[in-house]
Design an enzyme around this catalytic site. Structure first.
Site, short mmCIF file in Angstrom:
data_model
loop_
_atom_site.label_atom_id
_atom_site.label_comp_id
_atom_site.label_asym_id
_atom_site.label_seq_id
_atom_site.Cartn_x
_atom_site.Cartn_y
_atom_site.Cartn_z
N ARG A 77 0.84 -1.20 0.00
CA ARG A 77 0.00 0.00 0.00
C ARG A 77 0.87 1.25 0.00
NH1 ARG A 77 -1.73 0.79 4.31
NH2 ARG A 77 -1.20 -1.06 5.51
N TYR A 205 -1.51 -2.95 -7.03
CA TYR A 205 -1.35 -3.68 -5.77
C TYR A 205 -2.70 -3.74 -5.03
CZ TYR A 205 -0.50 -4.91 -1.00
OH TYR A 205 -0.61 -5.54 0.23
N GLY A 207 -4.06 -3.72 -2.02
CA GLY A 207 -4.51 -2.73 -1.03
C GLY A 207 -4.81 -1.37 -1.65
N LYS A 214 -9.80 -1.78 1.45
CA LYS A 214 -9.35 -0.69 2.31
C LYS A 214 -10.08 0.61 1.98
CE LYS A 214 -6.46 -3.38 4.28
NZ LYS A 214 -6.70 -3.80 5.65
N HIS A 234 -10.72 -2.08 11.39
CA HIS A 234 -9.69 -2.97 10.86
C HIS A 234 -9.53 -4.15 11.83
CE1 HIS A 234 -5.24 -3.23 9.31
NE2 HIS A 234 -6.04 -3.99 8.60
N SER A 256 -1.57 -3.97 10.02
CA SER A 256 -1.32 -4.86 8.88
C SER A 256 -0.11 -5.76 9.17
CB SER A 256 -1.01 -4.01 7.64
OG SER A 256 -2.03 -3.06 7.47
N CYS A 258 0.36 -8.17 11.25
CA CYS A 258 0.68 -8.44 12.66
C CYS A 258 -0.08 -9.67 13.18
CB CYS A 258 0.36 -7.24 13.53
SG CYS A 258 1.52 -5.89 13.30
N THR A 261 -4.74 -12.76 10.51
CA THR A 261 -5.19 -13.97 9.82
C THR A 261 -4.86 -15.21 10.67
OG1 THR A 261 -4.83 -12.84 7.74
CG2 THR A 261 -5.11 -15.22 7.61
N ASN A 262 -3.66 -15.22 11.26
CA ASN A 262 -3.28 -16.37 12.10
C ASN A 262 -4.20 -16.49 13.31
OD1 ASN A 262 -1.18 -16.98 10.40
ND2 ASN A 262 0.40 -16.03 11.67
N ASP A 283 -9.96 -9.42 8.58
CA ASP A 283 -9.38 -8.10 8.34
C ASP A 283 -10.31 -6.93 8.66
OD1 ASP A 283 -7.10 -6.61 7.47
OD2 ASP A 283 -8.12 -6.15 5.60
N SER A 374 4.45 -10.56 -0.04
CA SER A 374 3.78 -11.38 -1.05
C SER A 374 2.47 -11.89 -0.47
CB SER A 374 4.67 -12.53 -1.52
OG SER A 374 5.18 -13.24 -0.41
N ARG A 375 1.50 -12.12 -1.32
CA ARG A 375 0.13 -12.31 -0.83
C ARG A 375 -0.58 -13.49 -1.48
NH1 ARG A 375 -2.28 -8.41 2.93
NH2 ARG A 375 -0.61 -6.94 3.30
N GLY A 500 -0.97 -21.10 18.07
CA GLY A 500 -2.05 -21.83 18.75
C GLY A 500 -2.09 -21.55 20.25
C1 OXD Z 1 -3.42 -4.54 5.00
C2 OXD Z 1 -4.15 -5.66 4.35
O1 OXD Z 1 -2.46 -4.00 4.41
O2 OXD Z 1 -5.08 -6.18 4.98
O3 OXD Z 1 -3.80 -4.19 6.12
O4 OXD Z 1 -3.85 -6.01 3.21
MN MN Z 2 -5.52 -5.19 6.84
#
Ligand code: OXD
Ligand code: MN
Length: 590
Positions: A77, A205, A207, A214, A234, A256, A258, A261-262, A283, A374-375, A500
């Site tokens: 971004r 990109y 984002g 976003k 967010h 972002s 941090c 997702t995990n 997100d 990378s995404r 976990g």
């Molecule tokens: C971010 C994303 O950059 O969710 O926060 O892609």
């Molecule tokens: Mn995000």
């Protein structure tokens, strides 16, 4: 230009008129109205492969998966090129780049004029939110990027369903994406909240260009939320189901890259047999008070746009399963048989790869094989732990809101705010080390209120006021917590194993919201006592280590409170007095 006759899939006069105006401006050679069907996906994917936009990956290993390599200067971004365009600078506030509305329209219309010559403009209608929800919103993105069309198809509910929701109304987001060769000198991500419009140029990109995410769901979403009395945040949304079948829904705001997702896909350790964690979103959360006085959340998205590096079957088995099919990868590395790889995917890297820039790579190479940002873009339903509530138009009732940053020092593993106003202070003063998700320095602590610094579509001071005011609208408010998975010891080792094991923190949070776990009062808030925090079955961890992870170091806290000054100073004219008082109270307690 006369375009080939084709089905428009809508009779909505406002959509047709606006598409006509934008087509006249951008002058594409072709115009395609997308319907979101499977046949369309197949056809557009084939075209993307034929044009070299996507590479078809090894279909035995990764069925339905494709790969995109971006331009090396278009990988994250671009916060410095992101603008809130309003009549006055005050509306955008001191933490946003501002541009006068008319001036930005003039500039971007000049850039887009003829900007799609020789190209195809795709009309992409989409929904943010499940059909039938009062929070759900319609957007139409016009783009000349097939990568965007195919990614929007994953990330949103794309196609005719959006026109059905819109009917003949005019209330839809007008998003124009003109790729302009992803040229950084022509890169603008401009938001026009008064017009519910976005223009994004010079980038490809995610984002910056998947405009539902976003731009609409957060920046314009937050603007609308303030006007209409709800919250666009967010935040991930997860469901924690106890062995007795009791479900507790929790949201968490982390900046972002941090670990949202995990955390949203966490698999509890063996000790927590019978607990089920399911993902509602990873997100973004849109939250609104419900008729019973609780706060209800929906995930406006339909996919995950996650960071690949570090993802593996140990750190996030659900993500590994999610991205094993029907996924678009961007800027990861490729194996000779067209499988994907990134740092942290396996302990030992493959002997030979093609890196994200398309160059041969070996373990001796100096640069990482995959870009740090990378995404993957994968459908929400691919997740084996997808919560059945993702399509519930009523959303899910939220019991806890968790704030958290990436902090090597200072911040304990977990504490609970004393009440809503204190919780707003905790969220407002959140700090985090910057990551590769945005261009710029990595690893520098910056204040990131509610993890919304890059995403708040209006004056951050007004945003914090809105949070304070929401207290009166939520008779049964969620409890507020702060966590930090990233604290290190003097040798630089993480104090907490994370992943976990975060279930232990989550369980304490769940039990606190249910009035079942005890806590001790500490200067920062409520903290778990040694008997209130479940350490059973943990290897290499003990109550002493927990005490270290929870410790409050006065010297660090002196710096922390002073570190909040920059933000408070910047927002001073708009800052709610409640936050100043909370700061005084914290200093007194310390
Ligand atoms: C971010 C994303 O950059 O969710 O926060 O892609
Ligand atoms: Mn995000």
């Amino acid at each position: 230009m006369i375009y080939k006759m084709q089905p428009l899939h809508t009779n909505n006069p406002a959509v047709i008129r606006w598409v006509g105006e934008m087509t006249a401006l951008c002058q594409p050679d072709n115009l395609v109205w997308c319907d979101g069907s499977e046949e369309e996906k197949k056809k557009l994917t084939e075209e993307a492969v034929a044009q070299g936009i996507l590479i078809k990956l090894n279909q035995e290993k990764l069925p339905g998966c494709y790969y995109n390599r971006s331009k090396p200067d278009d990988v994250a971004r671009s916060e410095d090129r992101t603008f809130i365009c309003t009549a006055s600078a005050e509306e955008a506030g001191p933490t946003n780049n501002w541009s006068a509305l008319k001036e930005m329209y003039r500039k971007l219309h000049a850039l887009c004029a003829g900007g799609m010559r020789g190209r195809t403009l795709y009309v992409v209608p989409y929904l943010m939110g499940p059909p039938g929800s009062s929070l759900t919103k319609v957007g139409v993105e016009l783009t000349d990027s097939l990568y965007v069309v195919l990614s929007m198809r994953i990330m949103t509910r794309m196609g005719k369903v959006a026109y059905e929701h819109l009917g003949d109304g005019e209330d839809f987001n007008r998003g124009l994406h003109c790729m302009l060769e992803a040229d950084p000198t022509r890169r603008y991500i401009a938001h026009f909240p008064e017009d519910n419009a976005i223009i994004s140029t010079g980038s490809n990109y995610g984002g910056n260009v998947l405009l539902g995410k976003k731009c609409y769901a957060l920046r314009l979403g937050s603007w609308l939320a303030r006007k209409q009395g709800w919250l666009a945040e967010h935040m991930l949304i997860l469901s924690a189901e106890s062995p007795e079948g009791e479900k507790t829904f929790v949201t968490a705001a982390f900046p972002s890259a941090c670990g949202k997702t995990n955390f949203a896909m966490m698999v509890p350790p063996a000790h927590f047999a019978g607990w089920k964690i399911r993902t509602v979103g990873d997100d973004i959360a849109w939250m609104k008070p419900g008729p019973d006085g609780r706060l209800y959340a929906i995930n406006p998205e339909a996919g995950y746009f996650g960071v690949a590096p570090g993802t593996n079957s140990k750190t996030n088995p659900n993500a590994t399963a999610t991205i094993s099919h029907d996924t678009i990868y961007t800027n990861v590395a490729l194996t000779p048989d067209l499988d994907v790889w990134w740092e942290g995917k396996t302990k030992e890297p493959p002997a030979q790869l093609t890196d994200w820039k398309g160059r041969p790579w070996t373990p001796g190479s100096k640069e990482p094989a995959a870009h740090a940002n990378s995404r993957f873009a994968a459908p929400i339903r691919n997740n084996p732990a997808c919560a059945p509530e993702v399509d519930d138009p009523n959303g899910v009732p939220i019991s806890a809101i968790i704030f958290g940053g990436r902090r090597g020092t200072t911040m304990p593993l977990v504490y609970q705010a004393f009440n809503w106003i204190h919780g707003v202070y905790v969220g407002a003063t959140m700090g985090s080390e910057t990551t590769a998700a945005a261009t710029g320095a990595v690893g520098k602590v910056r204040r990131d209120p509610m993890a919304m610094l890059p995403f708040c579509g209006y004056n951050m001071g007004h945003y914090l006021n809105h949070w304070i005011r929401m207290r009166k609208k939520i008779p049964v408010p969620p409890r507020i917590f702060h966590v930090n998975w990233f604290r290190r010891d003097e040798q630089g080792n993480f104090l907490w194993p994370g992943f976990g094991e975060n279930m232990r923190v989550l369980k304490w949070i769940v039990e606190r919201t249910r009035g079942r776990a005890d806590a001790q009062e500490a200067p920062l808030g409520w903290v778990p006592g040694p008997r209130d925090f479940d350490l059973a079955g943990m290897k290499d961890f003990n109550p002493e280590k927990l005490a270290q992870a929870q410790a409050i170091n006065m010297e660090e806290w002196r710096r922390e409170v002073l570190g909040q000054d920059d933000l408070f100073f910047e927002l001073y004219a708009y800052l709610p007095k409640e936050l100043m008082l909370q700061r005084e109270l914290l200093v007194a307690r310390l």
